[in-house]
Design an enzyme around this catalytic site. Structure first.
Site, PDB file in Angstrom:
ATOM      1  CB  SER A   1       4.207  -0.342  10.883  1.00 36.50           C
ATOM      2  OG  SER A   1       2.921   0.027  10.429  1.00 36.50           O
TER       3      SER A   1
ATOM      4  CG  MET B   1      -2.016  -1.088   1.103  1.00 31.34           C
ATOM      5  SD  MET B   1      -3.557  -0.713   1.969  1.00 31.34           S
ATOM      6  CE  MET B   1      -2.957  -0.510   3.646  1.00 31.34           C
TER       7      MET B   1
ATOM      8  CB  VAL C   1      12.165  -5.664   8.863  1.00 29.58           C
ATOM      9  CG1 VAL C   1      13.407  -4.788   8.995  1.00 29.58           C
ATOM     10  CG2 VAL C   1      12.372  -6.716   7.773  1.00 29.58           C
TER      11      VAL C   1
ATOM     12  CG  HIS D   1       6.914  -2.078   2.440  1.00 29.50           C
ATOM     13  ND1 HIS D   1       6.843  -0.974   3.263  1.00 29.50           N
ATOM     14  CD2 HIS D   1       5.672  -2.617   2.433  1.00 29.50           C
ATOM     15  CE1 HIS D   1       5.611  -0.843   3.715  1.00 29.50           C
ATOM     16  NE2 HIS D   1       4.875  -1.831   3.238  1.00 29.50           N
TER      17      HIS D   1
ATOM     18  CG  ASP E   1       0.219  -7.034   8.328  1.00 32.68           C
ATOM     19  OD1 ASP E   1      -0.385  -6.377   9.198  1.00 32.68           O
ATOM     20  OD2 ASP E   1       1.014  -6.522   7.530  1.00 32.68           O
TER      21      ASP E   1
ATOM     22  CD  GLU F   1       7.172 -15.238   8.900  1.00 35.86           C
ATOM     23  OE1 GLU F   1       7.770 -14.930   9.964  1.00 35.86           O
ATOM     24  OE2 GLU F   1       7.383 -16.287   8.273  1.00 35.86           O
TER      25      GLU F   1
END
Length: 293
Positions: free
Chosen positions: A187, A30, A178, A37, A152, A150
């Site tokens: 996040s 997103m 991470v 990411h 989420d 992982e």
């Protein structure tokens, strides 16, 4: 690196790649990309010849309009980071492209059971939104393998079940969370924290590690452990949202058959909802005593 807003044009590119016999890895995001990411992107590079990333803030999975409005959007910075990682193709569709008939008339995908337990119980429709957009993206990209974080944990479980149930020929790879140097799980929402909130945020991970240590030490009074964890979070001015200790495979309560547990946690710092999880092996004697109760 090629960037596509048009689904049909990307599809033609993917068809050519497939004709050449090259393997495709996909990382759906997103946006507002961080090191977590990019770790997914690097894993994808290890697994395939071509790496495709999508950047799309999916309105269907937000249960609060305010969260959707405030979600950080940093497309230019994101594209620069992806280019630096050697990503091949990036899809950046608009909501109008992904949902041309609007959300109310969109065919949806829903994984029963998993979608409405734990986090899904307090966020009805959230995992339906996740499953629907991931299915649409899978149909567009046609990947051989897809990488998900992982962090989420329940989302990953939902996607794995969906892929299995719908016979999708896609390998789903989970990649470890991470963390920042102080233990906070990376996040996109961390950018919304004030300086003071950011300093207190690592308490979530510390409390999670305390729960893990308690279980490893032989405690199996899970409700009491959760109560103690709630007190620890509130002492640091975090507002506990949800804390679960479940079977890591089924997400059901721990039983004598459970080989691993997962600690699933979420808490609010101001208006920001933080999540984290940890998987741990269960001792045989701990499981047995828990079952006897």
């Amino acid at each position: 690196m090629q960037v596509f807003a048009d689904i049909a044009v990307l599809r033609e590119q993917i068809k050519q790649i497939k004709r050449e016999g090259r393997r495709v890895a996909f990382v759906p995001t997103m946006g507002n990309l961080h090191e977590g990411h990019l770790t997914l992107v690097r894993k994808a590079r290890e697994l395939a010849d071509v790496v495709v990333v999508s950047i799309f803030v999916n309105p269907m999975q937000f249960d609060r309009a305010e969260d959707l409005k405030n979600y950080p959007r940093t497309l230019e910075e994101d594209l620069s980071k992806l280019n630096g990682e050697g990503v091949d193709l990036v899809l950046t569709p608009t909501p109008e492209t992904m949902y041309p008939q609007g959300l109310d008339k969109q065919t949806f995908v829903e994984v029963p059971g998993l979608s409405y337990m734990l986090e899904g119980a307090s966020r009805p429709g959230h995992f339906r939104g996740v499953a629907t957009i991931v299915t649409k993206l899978f149909n567009i990209v046609q990947p051989d393998v897809a990488c998900f974080g992982e962090k989420d944990f329940q989302q990953l479980a939902v996607i794995r079940q969906m892929v299995e149930d719908l016979c999708m020929d896609i390998e789903i790879v989970g990649v470890a969370t991470v963390r920042e140097l102080d233990g906070l799980a990376m996040s996109s929402r961390n950018n919304l924290l004030t300086l003071d909130e950011r300093q207190r945020a690592p308490v979530l991970a510390r409390t999670m590690r305390w729960i893990s240590s308690a279980i490893r030490g032989g405690r199996d009074d899970y409700p009491s452990i959760i109560e103690d964890a709630v007190d620890q979070l509130r002492a640091a001015d975090l507002e506990p949202d949800e804390i679960f200790i479940r079977d890591a495979r089924t997400l059901l309560p721990i039983s004598s058959e459970s080989k691993q547990a997962v600690i699933l946690m979420s808490a609010f710092l101001g208006k920001v909802r933080l999540i984290d999880n940890q998987v741990l092996d269960l001792q045989t004697d701990t499981k047995a005593s828990s079952e006897e109760e």
